[in-house]
Write a protein that holds these residues in place. Structure first.
Motif, PDB file in Angstrom:
ATOM      1  N   ILE A 147      45.670  50.768  51.687  1.00 28.39           N
ATOM      2  CA  ILE A 147      45.956  49.333  51.739  1.00 28.39           C
ATOM      3  C   ILE A 147      47.064  49.105  52.760  1.00 28.39           C
ATOM      4  O   ILE A 147      48.169  49.620  52.615  1.00 28.39           O
ATOM      5  CB  ILE A 147      46.403  48.791  50.368  1.00 28.39           C
ATOM      6  N   GLU A 148      46.745  48.352  53.789  1.00 30.91           N
ATOM      7  CA  GLU A 148      47.727  48.027  54.821  1.00 30.91           C
ATOM      8  C   GLU A 148      48.447  46.723  54.500  1.00 30.91           C
ATOM      9  O   GLU A 148      49.620  46.572  54.801  1.00 30.91           O
ATOM     10  CB  GLU A 148      47.041  47.901  56.189  1.00 30.91           C
ATOM     11  N   ARG A 149      47.711  45.774  53.912  1.00 26.12           N
ATOM     12  CA  ARG A 149      48.311  44.471  53.631  1.00 26.12           C
ATOM     13  C   ARG A 149      47.702  43.868  52.375  1.00 26.12           C
ATOM     14  O   ARG A 149      46.500  43.919  52.165  1.00 26.12           O
ATOM     15  CB  ARG A 149      48.097  43.526  54.811  1.00 26.12           C
ATOM     16  N   LEU A 150      48.555  43.284  51.565  1.00 27.19           N
ATOM     17  CA  LEU A 150      48.121  42.545  50.385  1.00 27.19           C
ATOM     18  C   LEU A 150      48.134  41.071  50.771  1.00 27.19           C
ATOM     19  O   LEU A 150      49.189  40.467  50.907  1.00 27.19           O
ATOM     20  CB  LEU A 150      49.072  42.815  49.219  1.00 27.19           C
ATOM     21  N   LYS A 160      54.924  53.087  53.109  1.00 30.08           N
ATOM     22  CA  LYS A 160      54.431  51.713  52.958  1.00 30.08           C
ATOM     23  C   LYS A 160      54.591  51.236  51.517  1.00 30.08           C
ATOM     24  O   LYS A 160      54.964  50.104  51.267  1.00 30.08           O
ATOM     25  CB  LYS A 160      52.966  51.616  53.375  1.00 30.08           C
ATOM     26  N   TYR A 161      54.295  52.115  50.579  1.00 29.72           N
ATOM     27  CA  TYR A 161      54.396  51.771  49.166  1.00 29.72           C
ATOM     28  C   TYR A 161      55.841  51.427  48.796  1.00 29.72           C
ATOM     29  O   TYR A 161      56.111  50.394  48.193  1.00 29.72           O
ATOM     30  CB  TYR A 161      53.880  52.932  48.317  1.00 29.72           C
ATOM     31  N   LEU A 162      56.770  52.304  49.175  1.00 28.37           N
ATOM     32  CA  LEU A 162      58.177  52.064  48.846  1.00 28.37           C
ATOM     33  C   LEU A 162      58.721  50.824  49.548  1.00 28.37           C
ATOM     34  O   LEU A 162      59.521  50.082  48.988  1.00 28.37           O
ATOM     35  CB  LEU A 162      59.028  53.281  49.223  1.00 28.37           C
ATOM     36  N   GLY A 163      58.290  50.588  50.783  1.00 29.09           N
ATOM     37  CA  GLY A 163      58.788  49.464  51.562  1.00 29.09           C
ATOM     38  C   GLY A 163      58.093  48.152  51.283  1.00 29.09           C
ATOM     39  O   GLY A 163      58.409  47.126  51.881  1.00 29.09           O
ATOM     40  N   SER A 164      57.150  48.147  50.350  1.00 29.50           N
ATOM     41  CA  SER A 164      56.358  46.942  50.085  1.00 29.50           C
ATOM     42  C   SER A 164      57.099  45.885  49.271  1.00 29.50           C
ATOM     43  O   SER A 164      56.610  44.775  49.114  1.00 29.50           O
ATOM     44  CB  SER A 164      55.074  47.319  49.344  1.00 29.50           C
ATOM     45  N   THR A 218      38.495  43.794  55.159  1.00 29.06           N
ATOM     46  CA  THR A 218      38.941  42.904  54.092  1.00 29.06           C
ATOM     47  C   THR A 218      38.158  43.250  52.834  1.00 29.06           C
ATOM     48  O   THR A 218      36.930  43.254  52.838  1.00 29.06           O
ATOM     49  CB  THR A 218      38.702  41.428  54.464  1.00 29.06           C
ATOM     50  N   VAL A 219      38.890  43.554  51.766  1.00 20.29           N
ATOM     51  CA  VAL A 219      38.273  43.889  50.481  1.00 20.29           C
ATOM     52  C   VAL A 219      38.682  42.826  49.472  1.00 20.29           C
ATOM     53  O   VAL A 219      39.857  42.480  49.361  1.00 20.29           O
ATOM     54  CB  VAL A 219      38.712  45.288  49.989  1.00 20.29           C
ATOM     55  N   VAL A 220      37.700  42.312  48.748  1.00 22.84           N
ATOM     56  CA  VAL A 220      37.929  41.322  47.697  1.00 22.84           C
ATOM     57  C   VAL A 220      37.523  41.965  46.382  1.00 22.84           C
ATOM     58  O   VAL A 220      36.434  42.527  46.274  1.00 22.84           O
ATOM     59  CB  VAL A 220      37.083  40.049  47.951  1.00 22.84           C
ATOM     60  N   GLY A 221      38.415  41.918  45.394  1.00 23.34           N
ATOM     61  CA  GLY A 221      38.105  42.532  44.107  1.00 23.34           C
ATOM     62  C   GLY A 221      39.114  42.141  43.057  1.00 23.34           C
ATOM     63  O   GLY A 221      39.758  41.096  43.167  1.00 23.34           O
ATOM     64  N   VAL A 237      42.873  40.034  47.397  1.00 23.63           N
ATOM     65  CA  VAL A 237      42.304  40.152  48.733  1.00 23.63           C
ATOM     66  C   VAL A 237      43.234  41.098  49.478  1.00 23.63           C
ATOM     67  O   VAL A 237      44.428  40.826  49.606  1.00 23.63           O
ATOM     68  CB  VAL A 237      42.235  38.788  49.455  1.00 23.63           C
ATOM     69  N   ILE A 238      42.692  42.222  49.923  1.00 24.61           N
ATOM     70  CA  ILE A 238      43.508  43.231  50.592  1.00 24.61           C
ATOM     71  C   ILE A 238      42.880  43.621  51.928  1.00 24.61           C
ATOM     72  O   ILE A 238      41.680  43.463  52.134  1.00 24.61           O
ATOM     73  CB  ILE A 238      43.685  44.489  49.708  1.00 24.61           C
ATOM     74  N   ARG A 239      43.727  44.105  52.818  1.00 24.64           N
ATOM     75  CA  ARG A 239      43.262  44.640  54.101  1.00 24.64           C
ATOM     76  C   ARG A 239      43.431  46.148  54.020  1.00 24.64           C
ATOM     77  O   ARG A 239      44.524  46.652  53.727  1.00 24.64           O
ATOM     78  CB  ARG A 239      44.070  44.062  55.255  1.00 24.64           C
ATOM     79  N   VAL A 240      42.339  46.863  54.265  1.00 24.49           N
ATOM     80  CA  VAL A 240      42.310  48.310  54.075  1.00 24.49           C
ATOM     81  C   VAL A 240      41.963  49.012  55.383  1.00 24.49           C
ATOM     82  O   VAL A 240      41.045  48.602  56.093  1.00 24.49           O
ATOM     83  CB  VAL A 240      41.267  48.678  52.985  1.00 24.49           C
ATOM     84  N   ARG A 241      42.720  50.066  55.682  1.00 27.91           N
ATOM     85  CA  ARG A 241      42.411  50.907  56.835  1.00 27.91           C
ATOM     86  C   ARG A 241      41.468  51.996  56.341  1.00 27.91           C
ATOM     87  O   ARG A 241      41.832  52.825  55.521  1.00 27.91           O
ATOM     88  CB  ARG A 241      43.669  51.529  57.425  1.00 27.91           C
ATOM     89  N   VAL A 242      40.233  51.943  56.837  1.00 30.45           N
ATOM     90  CA  VAL A 242      39.184  52.865  56.411  1.00 30.45           C
ATOM     91  C   VAL A 242      38.939  53.877  57.524  1.00 30.45           C
ATOM     92  O   VAL A 242      38.766  53.496  58.683  1.00 30.45           O
ATOM     93  CB  VAL A 242      37.878  52.097  56.090  1.00 30.45           C
ATOM     94  N   LYS A 243      38.930  55.140  57.162  1.00 29.09           N
ATOM     95  CA  LYS A 243      38.684  56.196  58.140  1.00 29.09           C
ATOM     96  C   LYS A 243      37.298  56.001  58.751  1.00 29.09           C
ATOM     97  O   LYS A 243      36.321  55.762  58.052  1.00 29.09           O
ATOM     98  CB  LYS A 243      38.773  57.565  57.460  1.00 29.09           C
ATOM     99  N   GLY A 244      37.238  56.069  60.075  1.00 31.42           N
ATOM    100  CA  GLY A 244      35.968  55.916  60.770  1.00 31.42           C
ATOM    101  C   GLY A 244      35.669  54.490  61.209  1.00 31.42           C
ATOM    102  O   GLY A 244      34.703  54.249  61.912  1.00 31.42           O
TER     103      GLY A 244
END
Length: 116
Positions: free
Chosen positions: A14-17, A89-93, A41-44, A28-35
């Motif tokens: 997860i790059e951005r919430l 990223k987790y700690l700095g969120s 954008t993932v909605v869930g 709604v999250i923005r996810v960095r997916v390998k490949g």
């Protein structure tokens, strides 16, 4: 909304919430997916979610009229970060009061994966 493909798996960091409802868990999250070149954008739904966490999703692609192509997650599992970048990223969120991006970087630099 109309599904454009059958269910498939998607995972990444997860790059951005963008949005999260504490009441319903909708997110709604923005996810960095390998490949994939661009973030997805993932909605869930998830009771708790933060940047830097790793997510594993099962769902389908949906081309929303207003928001464009999204991955609509039927299941969304959050896995704690295990990479140095993910931990930082987790700690700095903002999840931990008093720890911002700068201090998170210093913690990860000093303690590495043992920061938890």
């Amino acid at each position: 909304m109309q599904a454009t493909s059958p269910q498939e798996k998607l995972s990444g960091v997860i790059e951005r919430l963008t949005f999260h409802s504490q009441e319903t868990g909708f997110c709604v999250i923005r996810v960095r997916v390998k490949g994939k070149r661009d973030m997805v954008t993932v909605v869930g739904a998830s009771p708790s979610i933060s940047p830097g966490e790793f997510v594993e999703c099962v769902g389908f692609w949906n081309n929303d009229r207003q928001h464009g192509l999204q991955f609509k997650a039927v299941t969304l599992n959050v896995v704690p970060p295990s990479t140095l970048e993910g931990i930082q990223k987790y700690l700095g969120s903002g999840m931990v009061k008093g720890i911002g991006p700068h201090f998170a970087e210093k913690l990860v630099h000093a303690f590495g994966e043992n920061v938890f």
